[in-house]
Design an enzyme around this catalytic site. Structure first.
Site, PDB file in Angstrom:
ATOM      1  N   TYR A  93      -1.678   6.080  37.981  1.00 17.10           N
ATOM      2  CA  TYR A  93      -1.969   7.093  36.960  1.00 17.10           C
ATOM      3  C   TYR A  93      -2.643   6.442  35.765  1.00 17.10           C
ATOM      4  O   TYR A  93      -2.252   5.348  35.354  1.00 17.10           O
ATOM      5  CB  TYR A  93      -0.677   7.739  36.463  1.00 17.10           C
ATOM      6  CG  TYR A  93       0.076   8.555  37.470  1.00 17.10           C
ATOM      7  CD1 TYR A  93       0.909   7.958  38.397  1.00 17.10           C
ATOM      8  CD2 TYR A  93      -0.046   9.944  37.497  1.00 17.10           C
ATOM      9  CE1 TYR A  93       1.598   8.704  39.314  1.00 17.10           C
ATOM     10  CE2 TYR A  93       0.654  10.708  38.409  1.00 17.10           C
ATOM     11  CZ  TYR A  93       1.475  10.082  39.323  1.00 17.10           C
ATOM     12  OH  TYR A  93       2.164  10.817  40.227  1.00 17.10           O
ATOM     13  N   LYS A 146      -8.232  11.756  45.823  1.00 18.61           N
ATOM     14  CA  LYS A 146      -7.887  10.522  45.133  1.00 18.61           C
ATOM     15  C   LYS A 146      -8.655   9.386  45.790  1.00 18.61           C
ATOM     16  O   LYS A 146      -8.963   9.441  46.983  1.00 18.61           O
ATOM     17  CB  LYS A 146      -6.383  10.249  45.225  1.00 18.61           C
ATOM     18  CG  LYS A 146      -5.555  11.334  44.543  1.00 18.61           C
ATOM     19  CD  LYS A 146      -4.112  10.944  44.425  1.00 18.61           C
ATOM     20  CE  LYS A 146      -3.213  12.145  44.280  1.00 18.61           C
ATOM     21  NZ  LYS A 146      -3.416  12.877  43.020  1.00 18.61           N
ATOM     22  N   HIS A 200      -2.734  13.525  36.230  1.00 16.80           N
ATOM     23  CA  HIS A 200      -2.779  13.368  37.687  1.00 16.80           C
ATOM     24  C   HIS A 200      -3.141  11.943  38.030  1.00 16.80           C
ATOM     25  O   HIS A 200      -3.796  11.248  37.258  1.00 16.80           O
ATOM     26  CB  HIS A 200      -3.864  14.287  38.272  1.00 16.80           C
ATOM     27  CG  HIS A 200      -3.507  15.727  38.205  1.00 16.80           C
ATOM     28  ND1 HIS A 200      -2.451  16.275  38.897  1.00 16.80           N
ATOM     29  CD2 HIS A 200      -4.091  16.746  37.538  1.00 16.80           C
ATOM     30  CE1 HIS A 200      -2.393  17.553  38.651  1.00 16.80           C
ATOM     31  NE2 HIS A 200      -3.372  17.882  37.825  1.00 16.80           N
TER      32      HIS A 200
END
Lengths: 319, 509
Positions: A246, A285, A254
């Protein structure tokens, strides 16, 4: 991007449920050995747990987040928000140990001394008794206040019931009953120390009941490096990786990366790389393959900061 | 709360910081029970004041929720005591509503298992004491959870499921009915088995040598009986009785062999008894066929006394009342049903109307007839195909459905999860931990007869290996007919996985 120490202090002061009496004694304790100021890690087999809120706040101020795994006191029968204890990653516990911020408390032994124990029981029961008496008084006061308020309201009205209430109020001192079963009891979350048992603590992380293998070493290297760069890390089992990275506190941001820790000489089949890349693109991601540089390359005895190689995976089209 | 005097041990003072004063306890009675909703997250930290304030607010909320302690009315708490030797929690005041689905009674006392007690402590229903001092939840975790009781991961799964409302019990391997029991549809005597599981080890009283010898013999005799009962029910099917079904011809074994039902011979070793064949010659004993329309005799003669146990005497039997009880009426079918039956029977040949089959007097002759017919049919097969080493897998006209055909020509047979499991040894790594029952059955849930669980849980973690076929087979056999779910624990986050048996379709409809 790093934790907000100033913010931590503010929240500590604003929390109203800490017992105020012990604040003065706390300043005394600061003159004592600093070893008592360490975060208390309690081990459940090989899993490190934190129980005290003050310890959790200190951890968060150094960027150690952990995961809550117990029932929440306010609403124990739901799974949306959990409460204490805070389970730490083994890497997080190692970091706290290595920076001398924490000590592990070992399994409590039963207090062998009979006298000390019966004295403790006496003290506990005396405490209960005094709490009961105080709550009695408070309840009586509370009831009187309520009745006075009703009386005032009724006096503004036209009926006669105000007199009845006044009579009841006057008789209240004799007629008021506060049964023992109505007393409020605290079910302590963290150890309350009633038994006065001396606690044994271990200050060296090598003595802690965590099995140190190569995999843990690799992961710890990567964890330490990313933490020093200011990222916050949590566990990523459900995402197929080792850590979720993070940019800021996980409460508000997020995660951007899924970190996978692989040692430099480990062979990874291509199908695994494809699978993890696919997974990463599905959850939006970036996948990071992290490998600590082996000792031979750096020419140092211990791996230091900045010794990790990162590769990110990204789908790109052939142009 | 108890320790206001200045003690030199500073660490001890830190320990007491989370105790509430009486006034705080009193105030806590009216604390809110609502959980604030979490807002949307941001993508990138921008360093803006607004973001910082929102973060601060979330953190404050977070700490407030975590700092709150459990405060309960003393009258609402159930008092209990931790007994480390038995690893159980004994209730000392009457149980509350949780008793419907948790805990058990033994020797007149009420007990809770450690994981149940810890869960109830976290819910604020039970206060557990040890050596007259109350245990905190931290101490509960430290004392109740261990490899001998329930590990931390298992407790996390337990708590997660309980908070969702499921009823969760520890798994007891002996409570799973075997395939045989299931076929017989025996009611599960789970109560005895539960009692046996939770009783502590008791010193074995010395067993006399006589008893040890009789028990295997008794078991053997009942086993023999059941074998013979099964055998006898099959024989009348092969026999039709156009002639009076009365004469039982006595054959072979003389009276001296038929002492197995007499209790005198106690020293019989079990091995010898089990290998002995049943002592009746069923090829020669015919059984009355009352259902067939072809027998019209009015009564049955008494059976041969040598076939009866002991000194039993049986007279003749009047068949009329029995026949009245049997429904031997002709079935009257509607027009549509008759059509359907005709369709079904178009290619159906009643084996009993075959003259050659009727001439067979026993199974041996029938099997011989089948073999002869098979050989005859094979005489027409092409020699170059059938007389070599490698023969075709099937013959035209041999199969009536796609599935049969595919079965015959398949080289790899598909197998199901429950096949070939008897040879597998139980593994240490994969164990079923819990039985899980659904929340909506809570109202009728009976602890003594919980019934079939919804699923069984096996707890593992992402650090460990993925279950392989060996583990899955072994677990599914251990669980019987209930599916097994894998609960994977990853730092408080629990994911559930299950594997379902799947058969490839082989029939074309």
């Amino acid at each position: 991007m790093a934790g907000d120490p100033a913010g931590m202090n503010m929240s500590q002061q604003s929390s109203s449920l800490d017992v105020k009496e012990d604040m003065d004694t706390k300043s005394e304790s600061e003159h004592q050995a600093s070893k008592d100021d360490l975060i208390d890690i309690s081990f459940c087999e090989s899993t490190p747990l934190l129980w005290k809120v003050s310890d959790m706040k200190r951890c968060r101020s150094v960027g150690v987040i952990g995961a809550l795994v117990g029932s929440l006191a306010r609403q124990p029968r739901q799974n949306v928000r959990l409460g204490r204890p805070l389970e730490l990653l083994q890497e997080e516990a190692l970091l706290l140990g290595d920076t001398n911020t924490a000590a592990a408390s070992l399994q409590p032994q039963d207090c062998g001394d009979e006298e000390v124990h019966s004295e403790a029981v006496r003290q506990y029961e005396a405490g209960l008794e005094s709490s009961y008496k105080e709550q009695c008084t408070l309840a009586l006061e509370d009831k009187k206040t309520v009745m006075r308020r009703i009386m005032n309201e009724k006096e503004n009205g036209t009926d006669d019931s105000g007199n009845a209430i006044r009579d009841r109020l006057n008789a209240l001192d004799q007629s008021f009953r506060f049964p023992r079963s109505a007393m409020a009891i605290q079910l302590c979350t963290a150890r309350a120390g009633f038994s006065h048992c001396p606690e044994e603590r271990s200050f060296h992380s090598t003595d802690w009941p965590m099995p140190r293998d190569e995999r843990l070493d690799t992961r710890f290297c990567v964890y330490r490096d990313l933490r020093n760069k200011g990222f916050y890390l949590t566990s990523a089992g459900k995402f197929g990786g080792d850590f979720l990275v993070y940019p800021g506190d996980p409460l508000r941001f997020h995660s951007h990366f899924i970190a996978l820790c692989i040692s430099m000489d480990e062979e990874l089949p291509l199908s695994d790389i494809l699978a993890i890349a696919r997974l990463g693109s599905n959850v939006k991601k970036t996948v990071l393959l992290c490998s600590p540089r082996s000792r031979g390359e750096t020419g140092k005895d211990e791996s230091v900061e900045g010794d990790v190689v990162y590769s990110s995976l990204q789908w790109s089209s052939m142009v | 709360m108890a320790d206001r005097d200045a003690s030199t041990d500073a660490h001890k003072h830190n320990v007491f910081e989370e105790l509430l004063s009486p006034s705080e306890l009193f105030e806590a009675r009216s604390q809110s029970h609502k959980i604030p909703v979490r807002g949307q997250k941001d993508f990138l930290p921008s360093g803006s004041e607004q973001q910082r304030a929102r973060l601060q607010q979330s953190l404050d909320e977070h700490w407030t929720l975590l700092t709150e302690e459990r405060v309960e009315r003393l009258g609402n708490l159930v008092k209990a005591v931790w007994i480390p030797d038995e690893r159980l929690v004994e209730l000392q005041s009457p149980a509350g509503k949780f008793w419907q689905t948790m805990g058990f009674s033994e020797r007149g006392k009420q007990y809770l298992r450690p994981e149940e007690a810890l869960y109830l402590m976290e819910c604020g229903n039970v206060q557990v004491f040890y050596q007259d001092l109350p245990l905190s939840i931290q101490e509960g975790y430290e004392r109740f959870l261990s490899h001998g009781t329930v590990t931390l991961h298992q407790y996390q799964v337990f708590g997660h499921l309980k908070r969702l409302g499921y009823v969760v019990n520890r798994f007891d391997p002996s409570s799973v009915p075997s395939t045989y029991e299931r076929r017989l549809n025996l009611p599960a005597s789970s109560l005895d088995k539960q009692r046996k599981q939770l009783k502590r080890k008791r010193s074995q009283s010395p067993v006399s040598s006589d008893k040890q010898n009789t028990s295997p013999v008794e078991k053997m005799t009942t086993q023999d009986q059941s074998e013979q009962l099964v055998h006898t029910s099959e024989s009348p099917a092969g026999q039709t009785a156009p002639d009076p079904p009365l004469e039982e011809s006595m054959q072979s074994a003389d009276v001296s062999d038929r002492t197995w039902w007499m209790e005198e011979d106690v020293q019989l070793p079990a091995a010898q008894a089990q290998s002995a064949a049943p002592r009746w010659d069923f090829s020669s004993i015919s059984f009355p066929d009352l259902g067939s329309r072809r027998s019209h005799s009015a009564s049955l003669a008494s059976p041969d006394p040598s076939l009866l146990p002991g000194a039993l005497e049986v007279g003749g039997c009047d068949l009329a009342p029995w026949l009245r009880r049997l429904n031997v009426k002709q079935e009257k079918l509607s027009q549509r049903e008759r059509e359907r039956q005709r369709e079904r029977d178009r290619y159906h040949r009643d084996i009993n109307s075959d003259r050659e089959v009727r001439h067979c007097r026993n199974w041996a002759e029938y099997l011989q007839l089948v073999e002869d017919r098979r050989r005859r049919s094979q005489k027409d097969r092409p020699v170059h195909l059938w007389e070599k080493e490698v023969t075709p897998l099937t013959q035209p006209g041999q199969c009536t459905s796609h599935r049969e055909l595919l079965d015959q020509i398949s080289i790899i047979k598909s197998s199901s999860l429950s096949e070939e499991v008897s040879s597998l040894s139980p593994s240490d790594q994969w164990k079923i931990s819990f039985d899980v029952y659904q929340p909506d059955t809570v109202a009728e849930f009976k602890k003594s007869q919980p019934g079939r669980p919804y699923t069984r849980m096996c707890v593992c973690s992402f650090d460990g290996p993925v279950p392989d076929l060996h583990a899955m087979k072994q677990l599914s056999v251990q669980s019987g007919d209930v599916s097994v779910t894998f609960a994977v624990v990853d730092h408080g986050d629990i994911s559930f996985y299950c594997f379902k048996d799947f058969r490839l379709p082989t029939d074309v409809y």
